[in-house]
Design an enzyme around this catalytic site. Structure first.
Site, short mmCIF file in Angstrom:
data_model
loop_
_atom_site.label_atom_id
_atom_site.label_comp_id
_atom_site.label_asym_id
_atom_site.label_seq_id
_atom_site.Cartn_x
_atom_site.Cartn_y
_atom_site.Cartn_z
N LYS A 1 0.61 -1.51 0.34
CA LYS A 1 0.34 0.04 -0.44
C LYS A 1 1.03 1.29 -0.17
O LYS A 1 0.56 1.91 -0.78
CB LYS A 1 -0.85 -0.43 1.68
N LYS B 1 1.41 11.87 4.94
CA LYS B 1 1.34 11.02 5.95
C LYS B 1 1.75 10.06 5.30
O LYS B 1 2.79 8.80 5.58
CB LYS B 1 0.32 10.42 6.91
#
Length: 302
Positions: A170, A238
């Site tokens: 991911k 992030k």
């Protein structure tokens, strides 16, 4: 199977909605009850705390914006682990720090609770259509047992490997998406400054070797001017931070990702952390005093 869902924001509400539409008994919780209004109207139940939710269900799914939020929901004083029974399953669809995920999974295992990670990719519009890609890491038997639930959430479902492996892929997919996004902005600006019709340039790129999923989707929002991808600068930074950490851990320099991260830092300074991540292209537009607009493109993706 009684399913709980914590975190029904931009993305989570669609994942939870797909679960409910598939016929599962669903209980939801979020810091903001209003975020769950549509789900409650569709027949979902409400729990006031993660612990209360955990006491009612067999499997709980979390979709949260940061590792800190996941830790608070799972291991806080009134968190999921305070209410989950042995034999229950926790599935985290958040883009999480894999080391923290593994730590929390260890705490869950001490209580007889199984953990699966299932970060999703493809965008909010894919989640809304029930077509988002699901990347699963964890025990094979647990994956197979929950495959119907994953199929309810999305389209393609991949069992990547053991717990932690889905977090790695991911991070990789998100890193590529942000690299492509910055490149798309530069490409469209070259077309604009070169006197090309941007609508035609979009189609030509789409049909060329330079095409990408990001071009097919986010370029439309740039050309419309809405930039409304449903994903913020803060979230992009992030995820780019996760990529840089992974690169350091595995000894991969990630020079291009580093440049893109620096670009997003400038974007957040200019437009704020709550601005849509696609707004990163506006840095170049503002710098050159040249917009990238073309008629006929949607404000949101469907």
């Amino acid at each position: 199977m009684r399913v709980g869902f914590v975190g029904v924001g931009h993305l989570g509400k669609h994942l939870a909605g797909s679960i409910r539409s598939a016929g599962y008994a669903l209980t939801v919780h979020d810091r903001d009850r209003e975020a769950a209004a549509e789900l409650l109207a569709a027949g979902a139940d409400w729990a006031d705390t993660p612990r209360e939710l955990a006491e009612r269900i067999d499997t709980v799914v979390t979709c949260l914006p940061s590792p800190a939020a996941v830790t608070a929901v799972v291991a806080g004083d009134d968190g999921l682990l305070a209410g989950l029974s042995p034999g229950a399953t926790w599935i985290d669809t958040s883009t999480n720090d894999r080391h923290e995920l593994l730590r929390l999974a260890g705490l869950a295992a001490d209580q007889g609770v199984v953990t699966l990670e299932a970060p999703v990719t493809g965008g909010v519009h894919k989640a809304a259509a029930g077509e988002i890609t699901v990347l699963v890491g964890g025990d094979t038997a647990a994956f197979r047992a929950h495959l119907p639930l994953f199929a309810a959430i999305g389209g393609e479902v991949f069992h990547i490997g053991p717990l932690g492996s889905a977090s790695v892929i991911k991070v990789i997919t998100n890193m590529l998406a942000f690299v492509h996004l910055v490149a798309v902005g530069e490409a469209l600006m070259l077309a604009r400054r070169g006197g090309l019709d941007l609508g035609q340039a979009y189609e030509a790129i789409r049909a060329s070797s330079g095409n990408s999923f990001v071009h097919e989707t986010e370029s439309q929002l740039i050309l419309n001017g809405s930039y409304d991808i449903g994903f913020t600068m803060d979230l992009a930074l992030k995820d780019l931070g996760f990529a840089r950490e992974l690169g350091r851990e595995l000894g991969v320099p990630l020079e291009l990702a580093t440049l893109v991260q620096e670009t997003f830092v400038r974007g957040r300074e200019a437009y704020g952390g709550g601005a849509w991540s696609t707004t990163i292209v506006k840095l170049l537009e503002d710098e050159l005093g040249t917009d990238l607009r073309a008629p006929g493109f949607p404000a949101t993706l469907e």
